[in-house]
Design an enzyme around this catalytic site. Structure first.
Site, PDB file in Angstrom:
ATOM      1  N   LYS A  60     -48.617 -11.393 -20.509  1.00  0.00           N
ATOM      2  CA  LYS A  60     -49.923 -12.030 -20.714  1.00  0.00           C
ATOM      3  C   LYS A  60     -49.842 -13.012 -21.883  1.00  0.00           C
ATOM      4  O   LYS A  60     -50.257 -14.156 -21.774  1.00  0.00           O
ATOM      5  CB  LYS A  60     -50.959 -10.935 -20.968  1.00  0.00           C
ATOM      6  CG  LYS A  60     -52.351 -11.441 -21.173  1.00  0.00           C
ATOM      7  CD  LYS A  60     -53.326 -10.275 -21.316  1.00  0.00           C
ATOM      8  CE  LYS A  60     -54.648 -10.772 -21.851  1.00  0.00           C
ATOM      9  NZ  LYS A  60     -55.644  -9.713 -21.974  1.00  0.00           N
TER      10      LYS A  60
ATOM     11  N   GLU B 234     -40.049  -7.629 -26.714  1.00  0.00           N
ATOM     12  CA  GLU B 234     -39.138  -7.018 -25.736  1.00  0.00           C
ATOM     13  C   GLU B 234     -38.966  -7.919 -24.517  1.00  0.00           C
ATOM     14  O   GLU B 234     -37.851  -8.141 -24.031  1.00  0.00           O
ATOM     15  CB  GLU B 234     -39.697  -5.658 -25.277  1.00  0.00           C
ATOM     16  CG  GLU B 234     -39.802  -4.607 -26.362  1.00  0.00           C
ATOM     17  CD  GLU B 234     -41.177  -4.593 -27.027  1.00  0.00           C
ATOM     18  OE1 GLU B 234     -41.790  -5.670 -27.174  1.00  0.00           O
ATOM     19  OE2 GLU B 234     -41.631  -3.498 -27.407  1.00  0.00           O
TER      20      GLU B 234
ATOM     21  N   GLY C 283     -54.213  -6.092 -20.210  1.00  0.00           N
ATOM     22  CA  GLY C 283     -52.863  -5.788 -19.733  1.00  0.00           C
ATOM     23  C   GLY C 283     -52.817  -4.583 -18.812  1.00  0.00           C
ATOM     24  O   GLY C 283     -52.237  -4.635 -17.720  1.00  0.00           O
ATOM     25  N   ARG C 284     -53.454  -3.480 -19.223  1.00  0.00           N
ATOM     26  CA  ARG C 284     -53.342  -2.254 -18.422  1.00  0.00           C
ATOM     27  C   ARG C 284     -54.236  -2.269 -17.182  1.00  0.00           C
ATOM     28  O   ARG C 284     -54.219  -1.333 -16.387  1.00  0.00           O
ATOM     29  CB  ARG C 284     -53.637  -1.041 -19.305  1.00  0.00           C
ATOM     30  CG  ARG C 284     -54.889  -1.148 -20.145  1.00  0.00           C
ATOM     31  CD  ARG C 284     -54.878  -0.150 -21.277  1.00  0.00           C
ATOM     32  NE  ARG C 284     -56.064  -0.252 -22.129  1.00  0.00           N
ATOM     33  CZ  ARG C 284     -56.175  -1.040 -23.187  1.00  0.00           C
ATOM     34  NH1 ARG C 284     -55.167  -1.826 -23.534  1.00  0.00           N
ATOM     35  NH2 ARG C 284     -57.274  -1.055 -23.911  1.00  0.00           N
TER      36      ARG C 284
ATOM     37  N   GLU D 200     -53.939   4.039 -24.228  1.00  0.00           N
ATOM     38  CA  GLU D 200     -54.140   2.776 -24.944  1.00  0.00           C
ATOM     39  C   GLU D 200     -55.628   2.425 -24.968  1.00  0.00           C
ATOM     40  O   GLU D 200     -56.116   1.783 -25.898  1.00  0.00           O
ATOM     41  CB  GLU D 200     -53.320   1.646 -24.291  1.00  0.00           C
ATOM     42  CG  GLU D 200     -53.124   0.452 -25.202  1.00  0.00           C
ATOM     43  CD  GLU D 200     -52.014  -0.490 -24.760  1.00  0.00           C
ATOM     44  OE1 GLU D 200     -50.852  -0.339 -25.185  1.00  0.00           O
ATOM     45  OE2 GLU D 200     -52.300  -1.416 -23.984  1.00  0.00           O
TER      46      GLU D 200
ATOM     47  N   HIS E 215     -41.178  23.535 -12.912  1.00  0.00           N
ATOM     48  CA  HIS E 215     -39.942  24.053 -13.513  1.00  0.00           C
ATOM     49  C   HIS E 215     -39.697  23.398 -14.863  1.00  0.00           C
ATOM     50  O   HIS E 215     -38.583  23.356 -15.357  1.00  0.00           O
ATOM     51  CB  HIS E 215     -38.774  23.822 -12.548  1.00  0.00           C
ATOM     52  CG  HIS E 215     -39.024  24.467 -11.224  1.00  0.00           C
ATOM     53  ND1 HIS E 215     -38.712  25.782 -10.960  1.00  0.00           N
ATOM     54  CD2 HIS E 215     -39.629  23.998 -10.104  1.00  0.00           C
ATOM     55  CE1 HIS E 215     -39.090  26.087  -9.730  1.00  0.00           C
ATOM     56  NE2 HIS E 215     -39.655  25.019  -9.191  1.00  0.00           N
TER      57      HIS E 215
ATOM     58  N   LYS F  55     -45.520  -3.331 -34.461  1.00  0.00           N
ATOM     59  CA  LYS F  55     -44.891  -4.607 -34.095  1.00  0.00           C
ATOM     60  C   LYS F  55     -44.571  -5.408 -35.349  1.00  0.00           C
ATOM     61  O   LYS F  55     -43.485  -5.979 -35.476  1.00  0.00           O
ATOM     62  CB  LYS F  55     -45.849  -5.443 -33.224  1.00  0.00           C
ATOM     63  CG  LYS F  55     -46.028  -4.962 -31.815  1.00  0.00           C
ATOM     64  CD  LYS F  55     -46.897  -5.971 -31.056  1.00  0.00           C
ATOM     65  CE  LYS F  55     -47.387  -5.433 -29.733  1.00  0.00           C
ATOM     66  NZ  LYS F  55     -48.384  -6.289 -29.099  1.00  0.00           N
TER      67      LYS F  55
END
Ligand code: F6P
Length: 545
Positions: A205, A211, A265-266, A351, A382, A510
């Site tokens: 965005k 990253e 973003g999400r 978030e 498990h 960041k």
């Protein structure tokens, strides 16, 4: 709504939460064998069962009073109207506009959001068509067979989750997702790809995320080394709101698929960020995903609160977090294809709802978003289910079941579903000490052995869960499922009075990482005495090889 109404609604609810037996589920079923029918609701293809929670008729009524007092409907409608519900960033949250039918007017401020969405969908569709029909090919003339999406957080998780859920070998392209700046991830994905047949999407965005830009640089160099610098452009596209930065990266304007800052973003997998899905699964599947989400939007906007699935899920969370003090919730899809769904929800929910101040900047008066985690069933059984059955902290569970599989192994599927149903039932029923002792005695255990082991074999029961049942998993039902949780998040924002659309909490790390990178190059001092010695030790180990 005056704040005294909200306070009164919370007080009434808290009084119910403090009542003796407020956590008990079994007596609710004993008193009302028809509880399943009374505490389950349908929307579109999804059935939501809340019966295995300790929410009584009275508690549900009190929760609905709270929803009205807290203005859930008003917040929802303001969001749909394109108002700046993301107050700290002065932005709208118009992810619903991304899947609104053509012709429906949506504006935000001066902007015709509906026109922007339709324009973007048309550009995406045309690009996807040209890739699929071979009009657009790689530099060597070969057709694209693989699409690599480079992005992180919301620019990765939603599309990666949906591709994992819906991709089959018959689909048009193979999808790959690269998120972590750890170049082991790049090495791993690169080994699966032929540059001549790979289309690389840089999904960001902001187009500044460290990253993503680092990984985009690696992929760009890989394309240039294998195909020549002049061929790179034909293998790249960008999904971004930052057109200046995409141009600076060397991506031609016609290869940039834009969206607006009113897409968080999400909440962005329905926008250009979903291009990898349209390429990998086909345009029709992407359109069905949007249509499924739209079905849930229509339900969220129109259904009365007492029948409104996202609102009911949100109220259940309030009950668990604020009345029963549950700090976490587990999400268990009993469907391997939904393996990445918990990861998507982790970002979507944590978030959005991991906030300690209200939208007005005051300390939040009660607990907000819980820790969300999960794994597909039966693997989870498990792994961490021991704690959920017998640990000291109750952890509510969302079970997600899919009635019909897309394979012919009916016996496996029956076992899978039986396990999901059984886990929910075991959590609720538990097993008391008398039952444990009787069982051990029947199995021939001696009294000393029974006394020694019985406490370990007791299950307290009355551990809550909700169940979501889908008839099948396809693009349409997945769209409904994802939108259900998106609207649950928005509803909780209103209930807790927090802004679910910002994420200031990711910023500090960041900033410090940028300075720490200089520290690890030996060019800056440590931010604190806590990091300096560790950084020095890392440098020493690196020198030693
Ligand atoms: O993790 C913080 C965050 O800003 C998320 O909200 C977002 O989804 C992600 O980073 C990626 O951001 P971008 O799409 O701008 O690269």
């Amino acid at each position: 709504m005056p704040s005294r109404d909200i306070d009164a609604a919370w007080a009434a609810l808290e009084a119910l939460g403090r009542r003796p037996g407020a956590t008990a589920i079994r007596p609710l079923f004993a008193a009302d064998p028809g509880r399943f029918a009374r505490f389950s609701r349908r929307a579109g293809d999804i059935l939501l069962d809340l019966s295995k929670t300790a929410i009584s008729n009275e508690a549900l009524a009190a929760l609905l009073v709270l929803a009205r007092a807290a203005g859930v409907e008003g917040f929802r409608d303001a969001m749909a109207r394109g108002e700046a519900v993301n107050a700290t960033e002065r932005r709208a949250a118009l992810h619903m506009a991304l899947r609104a039918p053509a012709g429906v007017a949506v504006r935000t401020g001066e902007e015709d959001a509906a026109a922007a969405v339709q324009g973007s969908l048309a550009t995406m569709r045309s690009f996807v068509g040209q890739v699929h029909d071979g009009t657009l090919r790689g530099a060597t003339g070969e057709r694209f067979t693989d699409v690599l999406n480079i992005g992180i957080g919301g620019s990765d998780l939603g599309p990666a989750m949906a591709a994992r859920a819906l991709w089959t070998p018959a689909a048009p392209l193979r999808p790959h997702y690269l998120a972590n700046v750890d170049a082991h991830a790049w090495e791993e994905v690169r080994a699966r790809l032929d540059p001549a047949r790979t289309l690389v999407l840089v999904a960001s965005k902001t187009f500044t995320t460290q990253e993503t830009m680092a990984n985009a640089g690696l992929a760009r160099a890989w394309l240039a080394d294998s195909l020549g610098e002049g061929s790179v452009g034909g293998h790249l596209a960008a999904l971004s709101t930052n057109l200046r930065a995409t141009a600076a990266f060397g991506i031609a304007p016609e290869r940039v698929f834009g969206f607006r800052d009113w897409v968080g973003g999400r909440f962005s997998m329905w926008s250009a960020i979903g291009l990898s899905l349209a390429l990998a699964l086909g345009w029709d599947a992407f359109a069905r995903l949007l249509a499924g989400a739209r079905t849930m939007d229509e339900h969220f906007l129109a259904a009365p609160l007492e029948d409104n699935l996202p609102v009911l899920l949100a109220l259940t969370e309030v009950w668990h977090v604020d009345m029963l003090g549950c700090p976490a919730r587990a999400v268990l899809p009993y469907d391997e294809r939904l393996a990445r769904f918990p990861a998507h929800l982790q970002q979507l929910e944590m978030e959005s709802l991991g906030k300690r101040v209200t939208a007005a900047g005051l300390p939040a008066p009660r607990a907000t978003g819980p820790v969300v985690f999960g794994e597909p069933g039966t693997n989870a059984q498990h792994s961490f289910m021991q704690l959920i059955h017998q640990g000291t902290t109750p952890v509510p569970v969302d079970f997600i079941l899919v009635a019909n599989p897309d394979h012919a192994h009916a016996d496996s599927h029956r076992k899978l579903l039986a396990n999901g149903l059984a886990q929910a039932e075991a959590l609720m029923l538990g097993k008391d000490e008398d039952a444990v002792r009787a069982e051990m005695r029947a199995a021939g255990a001696g009294e000393a052995e029974i006394a020694r082991l019985a406490p370990h074999r007791v299950f307290p029961g009355d551990r809550p869960s909700t169940t979501l049942l889908l008839p099948r998993l396809d693009a349409f039902t997945l769209g409904q499922l994802v939108a259900l949780y998106e609207h649950k998040v928005a509803s909780l924002g209103a209930l807790w009075g927090i802004n679910p659309f910002d994420q200031w909490g990711v910023e500090l790390g960041k900033t410090i990482a940028t300075r720490t990178e200089a520290l690890l190059r030996g060019e800056a001092a440590a931010v604190s005495a806590a990091t300096g010695p560790l950084a020095a030790e890392i440098l020493r180990l690196q020198r030693a090889g």
